[in-house]
Scaffold this motif. Structure first.
Motif, PDB file in Angstrom:
ATOM      1  N   ARG A 206       0.870  -1.184  -0.248  1.00  0.00           N
ATOM      2  CA  ARG A 206      -0.027  -0.130  -0.106  1.00  0.00           C
ATOM      3  C   ARG A 206       0.988   1.140   0.029  1.00  0.00           C
ATOM      4  NH1 ARG A 206      -5.373   1.983   2.287  1.00  0.00           N
ATOM      5  NH2 ARG A 206      -5.788  -0.333   2.295  1.00  0.00           N
ATOM      6  N   CYS A 207       0.923   2.061  -0.989  1.00  0.00           N
ATOM      7  CA  CYS A 207       1.655   3.105  -1.248  1.00  0.00           C
ATOM      8  C   CYS A 207       0.846   4.262  -1.131  1.00  0.00           C
ATOM      9  CB  CYS A 207       2.563   3.067  -2.474  1.00  0.00           C
ATOM     10  SG  CYS A 207       1.680   3.210  -3.900  1.00  0.00           S
ATOM     11  N   LYS A 208       1.375   5.626  -1.179  1.00  0.00           N
ATOM     12  CA  LYS A 208       0.705   6.804  -1.146  1.00  0.00           C
ATOM     13  C   LYS A 208       1.337   7.448  -2.410  1.00  0.00           C
ATOM     14  CE  LYS A 208       0.056   7.507   3.724  1.00  0.00           C
ATOM     15  NZ  LYS A 208       0.302   8.515   4.776  1.00  0.00           N
ATOM     16  N   ILE A 209       0.108   8.156  -3.174  1.00  0.00           N
ATOM     17  CA  ILE A 209       0.534   8.912  -4.596  1.00  0.00           C
ATOM     18  C   ILE A 209       0.426  10.124  -4.162  1.00  0.00           C
ATOM     19  CG2 ILE A 209       0.277   9.289  -6.940  1.00  0.00           C
ATOM     20  CD1 ILE A 209      -0.425   6.399  -7.600  1.00  0.00           C
ATOM     21  N   HIS A 210       1.422  11.171  -3.890  1.00  0.00           N
ATOM     22  CA  HIS A 210       1.244  12.487  -3.650  1.00  0.00           C
ATOM     23  C   HIS A 210       0.882  13.209  -4.795  1.00  0.00           C
ATOM     24  CE1 HIS A 210       3.335  12.451   0.561  1.00  0.00           C
ATOM     25  NE2 HIS A 210       3.297  11.162   0.042  1.00  0.00           N
ATOM     26  N   THR A 211       1.574  13.291  -5.966  1.00  0.00           N
ATOM     27  CA  THR A 211       1.232  14.063  -7.346  1.00  0.00           C
ATOM     28  C   THR A 211       1.170  13.244  -8.501  1.00  0.00           C
ATOM     29  OG1 THR A 211       3.410  14.790  -7.328  1.00  0.00           O
ATOM     30  CG2 THR A 211       1.898  16.275  -5.874  1.00  0.00           C
ATOM     31  N   ALA A 212       0.295  13.699  -9.470  1.00  0.00           N
ATOM     32  CA  ALA A 212       0.189  12.956 -10.696  1.00  0.00           C
ATOM     33  C   ALA A 212      -0.628  13.891 -11.413  1.00  0.00           C
ATOM     34  CB  ALA A 212      -0.442  11.724 -10.422  1.00  0.00           C
ATOM     35  N   VAL A 213      -0.134  13.612 -12.886  1.00  0.00           N
ATOM     36  CA  VAL A 213      -0.722  14.450 -14.083  1.00  0.00           C
ATOM     37  C   VAL A 213      -1.395  13.453 -14.937  1.00  0.00           C
ATOM     38  CG1 VAL A 213       0.430  16.572 -13.658  1.00  0.00           C
ATOM     39  CG2 VAL A 213       1.505  14.841 -15.160  1.00  0.00           C
ATOM     40  N   ILE A 214      -2.417  13.785 -15.886  1.00  0.00           N
ATOM     41  CA  ILE A 214      -2.611  13.202 -16.828  1.00  0.00           C
ATOM     42  C   ILE A 214      -1.710  13.182 -18.114  1.00  0.00           C
ATOM     43  CG2 ILE A 214      -4.703  12.775 -18.710  1.00  0.00           C
ATOM     44  CD1 ILE A 214      -6.458  14.256 -16.534  1.00  0.00           C
ATOM     45  N   SER A 215      -1.431  11.917 -18.655  1.00  0.00           N
ATOM     46  CA  SER A 215      -0.494  12.087 -19.811  1.00  0.00           C
ATOM     47  C   SER A 215      -1.319  12.051 -21.027  1.00  0.00           C
ATOM     48  CB  SER A 215       0.289  10.747 -19.852  1.00  0.00           C
ATOM     49  OG  SER A 215      -0.459   9.656 -20.236  1.00  0.00           O
ATOM     50  N   GLU A 216      -0.700  12.181 -22.053  1.00  0.00           N
ATOM     51  CA  GLU A 216      -1.447  12.283 -23.479  1.00  0.00           C
ATOM     52  C   GLU A 216      -1.619  11.064 -24.061  1.00  0.00           C
ATOM     53  OE1 GLU A 216       0.982  14.756 -25.854  1.00  0.00           O
ATOM     54  OE2 GLU A 216       0.420  16.582 -24.919  1.00  0.00           O
ATOM     55  N   GLU A 217      -1.006   9.834 -23.325  1.00  0.00           N
ATOM     56  CA  GLU A 217      -1.180   8.460 -24.147  1.00  0.00           C
ATOM     57  C   GLU A 217      -2.409   7.852 -23.378  1.00  0.00           C
ATOM     58  OE1 GLU A 217       1.349   4.496 -24.447  1.00  0.00           O
ATOM     59  OE2 GLU A 217       2.510   6.375 -23.531  1.00  0.00           O
ATOM     60  N   LYS A 218      -3.213   7.378 -24.278  1.00  0.00           N
ATOM     61  CA  LYS A 218      -4.474   6.490 -24.027  1.00  0.00           C
ATOM     62  C   LYS A 218      -4.217   5.209 -23.524  1.00  0.00           C
ATOM     63  CE  LYS A 218      -7.972   8.788 -26.966  1.00  0.00           C
ATOM     64  NZ  LYS A 218      -9.154   8.603 -28.069  1.00  0.00           N
ATOM     65  N   SER A 219      -4.830   4.670 -22.519  1.00  0.00           N
ATOM     66  CA  SER A 219      -4.578   3.506 -22.051  1.00  0.00           C
ATOM     67  C   SER A 219      -5.845   2.486 -22.147  1.00  0.00           C
ATOM     68  CB  SER A 219      -4.334   3.607 -20.454  1.00  0.00           C
ATOM     69  OG  SER A 219      -5.552   4.164 -20.016  1.00  0.00           O
ATOM     70  N   ASP A 220      -6.805   2.643 -22.991  1.00  0.00           N
ATOM     71  CA  ASP A 220      -7.688   1.965 -23.212  1.00  0.00           C
ATOM     72  C   ASP A 220      -7.453   0.474 -23.752  1.00  0.00           C
ATOM     73  OD1 ASP A 220      -7.385   2.821 -25.702  1.00  0.00           O
ATOM     74  OD2 ASP A 220      -9.084   3.879 -26.012  1.00  0.00           O
ATOM     75  N   HIS A 221      -6.177   0.281 -24.325  1.00  0.00           N
ATOM     76  CA  HIS A 221      -5.954  -0.975 -24.767  1.00  0.00           C
ATOM     77  C   HIS A 221      -5.149  -2.000 -23.818  1.00  0.00           C
ATOM     78  CE1 HIS A 221      -2.361   1.721 -24.789  1.00  0.00           C
ATOM     79  NE2 HIS A 221      -1.583   0.829 -24.961  1.00  0.00           N
ATOM     80  N   VAL A 222      -4.927  -1.440 -22.361  1.00  0.00           N
ATOM     81  CA  VAL A 222      -4.332  -2.189 -21.439  1.00  0.00           C
ATOM     82  C   VAL A 222      -5.353  -2.290 -20.233  1.00  0.00           C
ATOM     83  CG1 VAL A 222      -2.143  -1.938 -22.061  1.00  0.00           C
ATOM     84  CG2 VAL A 222      -2.923  -0.494 -20.682  1.00  0.00           C
ATOM     85  N   PRO A 223      -5.385  -3.191 -19.458  1.00  0.00           N
ATOM     86  CA  PRO A 223      -6.276  -3.181 -18.252  1.00  0.00           C
ATOM     87  C   PRO A 223      -5.926  -2.032 -17.207  1.00  0.00           C
ATOM     88  CG  PRO A 223      -5.246  -5.424 -18.611  1.00  0.00           C
ATOM     89  CD  PRO A 223      -4.469  -4.384 -19.446  1.00  0.00           C
ATOM     90  N   PRO A 224      -6.799  -1.344 -16.598  1.00  0.00           N
ATOM     91  CA  PRO A 224      -6.594  -0.383 -15.664  1.00  0.00           C
ATOM     92  C   PRO A 224      -5.549  -0.944 -14.446  1.00  0.00           C
ATOM     93  CG  PRO A 224      -8.795  -0.375 -16.067  1.00  0.00           C
ATOM     94  CD  PRO A 224      -8.184  -1.722 -16.737  1.00  0.00           C
ATOM     95  N   GLY A 225      -4.576  -0.111 -14.044  1.00  0.00           N
ATOM     96  CA  GLY A 225      -3.551  -0.378 -13.096  1.00  0.00           C
ATOM     97  C   GLY A 225      -2.279  -0.830 -13.768  1.00  0.00           C
ATOM     98  N   THR A 226      -2.170  -1.108 -15.134  1.00  0.00           N
ATOM     99  CA  THR A 226      -1.102  -1.520 -15.541  1.00  0.00           C
ATOM    100  C   THR A 226      -0.024  -0.471 -15.603  1.00  0.00           C
ATOM    101  OG1 THR A 226      -2.285  -2.849 -17.347  1.00  0.00           O
ATOM    102  CG2 THR A 226       0.095  -2.146 -18.042  1.00  0.00           C
ATOM    103  N   LEU A 227       1.243  -1.134 -15.247  1.00  0.00           N
ATOM    104  CA  LEU A 227       2.305  -0.151 -14.863  1.00  0.00           C
ATOM    105  C   LEU A 227       3.325   0.022 -16.162  1.00  0.00           C
ATOM    106  CD1 LEU A 227       3.818   1.301 -12.355  1.00  0.00           C
ATOM    107  CD2 LEU A 227       5.077  -0.924 -12.206  1.00  0.00           C
ATOM    108  N   LEU A 228       3.725   1.179 -16.212  1.00  0.00           N
ATOM    109  CA  LEU A 228       4.541   1.402 -17.394  1.00  0.00           C
ATOM    110  C   LEU A 228       5.719   2.301 -17.025  1.00  0.00           C
ATOM    111  CD1 LEU A 228       5.005   1.149 -20.678  1.00  0.00           C
ATOM    112  CD2 LEU A 228       3.471   3.354 -20.638  1.00  0.00           C
TER     113      LEU A 228
END
Length: 319
Positions: A249-271
């Motif tokens: 269980r980690c904490k995500i402090h800051t994040a932004v939306i990237s321009e790359e679509k992710s609808d081709h992989v399962p949600p939660g996929t790490l890249l």
């Protein structure tokens, strides 16, 4: 200048201290401050004073810290003070015997545009729900939570990509000004109130807990980043992930939306790419900039990746 009033002030956190400071610097007389009892905190479990108490002590304002707001001793103390008015900011619910005591009543400052976002965490939920505006409201206390007659309101725009930290500070300053205006208007008998709506469609601001601060990556990138901003810098959004069969269980402090679509992989996929960390949501990847692993300090992702190894099959998920 308005008539000088004798006031009892109720509050505990920093948000309340901003209002107390404004009232203390006015022509009104803060006869006493009521705040939470000192609580043990930190590794040494030393007793810690509330932010409001620290201000009161430093400014020679009498402090009351009742554990029971209905206790005869506390009621007797209030009766001896005999305030014209009571002001509440970020404090627990008062019994009728307390809020009905002053001849001019008891009002509360709430950090939302009531009747929307009644509850314990209005600033957080306004950002989490991607509202475009919020504000502060003063209202007379009644026997329910955040439902009393509205006295006055001030609104402010929520900026794009704003987090709780900046909005908190702005609302604290707006709330301090509005509270003093409300006190002056009450002193000059210059108020008109309006009854709140009790529609079932109103948005609530429930207390934050381990469940509603946990990121669900099956939601859109806009929803996920809004949750992260709505919980930063406190209490910070949580995320669960598997890494080499370890559930963390980690904490995500800051994040932004990237321009790359992710609808081709399962949600939660790490890249991992170019020393950057991306996580798939329902529609777009988000780029995580600052992450905190269990038992560790928060780190910039580029620094974290210098020493931490994500397993090729690592993935984030909602528990």
């Amino acid at each position: 200048m308005s008539k000088k009033l004798n006031i009892v002030f109720y509050g505990t956190p920093e948000f309340a201290t901003g209002v107390l400071k404004k009232l203390h610097e006015s022509n009104h007389n803060i006869k006493a401050v009521v705040t939470a009892p000192d609580k043990p905190a930190g590794r040494g479990r030393k007793l810690q004073q509330s932010d409001v108490k620290k201000f009161a002590v430093n400014n020679n304002i009498p402090v009351l810290q009742p554990t029971n707001l209905k206790s005869p001793d506390f009621i007797e103390q209030l009766q001896e003070i005999n305030p014209d008015l009571q002001v509440i900011v970020a404090f627990r619910m008062l019994p009728k015997v307390v809020w009905s005591l002053p001849v001019m009543g008891t009002f509360n400052l709430h950090a939302s545009l009531l009747p929307e976002y009644r509850g314990a965490a209005p600033i957080n939920w306004a950002i989490i729900n991607q509202e475009q505006k919020t504000g502060v409201t003063t209202f007379f206390i009644d026997d329910k939570i955040d439902t009393g007659a509205i006295i006055d309101q001030v609104e402010t725009q929520i900026e794009k990509n704003e987090n709780v930290g900046s909005l908190y500070d702005r609302l604290m300053n707006l709330g301090a000004d509005l509270s003093l205006k409300t006190v002056n208007d009450i002193a000059n008998n210059n108020i008109s109130t309006r009854v709140q709506s009790n529609s079932s469609s109103l948005k609530a601001a429930p207390k934050l807990n381990n469940e509603n601060t946990l990121i669900d990556f099956t939601k859109s990138a806009a929803e996920v980043t809004a949750l992260i901003r709505g919980l930063y810098p406190y209490p910070v959004a949580k995320a669960l992930f598997y890494n080499n069969d370890d559930e963390l269980r980690c904490k995500i402090h800051t994040a932004v939306i990237s321009e790359e679509k992710s609808d081709h992989v399962p949600p939660g996929t790490l890249l991992l790419k170019d020393k950057k960390l991306f996580i798939a949501t329902k529609d777009y990847f988000i780029e995580v900039n600052r992450l905190q692993l269990p038992g560790k300090k928060a780190m910039e992702v580029k620094d974290l990746l210098n020493g931490y190894q994500f397993h090729p099959n690592a993935r984030f998920y909602k528990g």
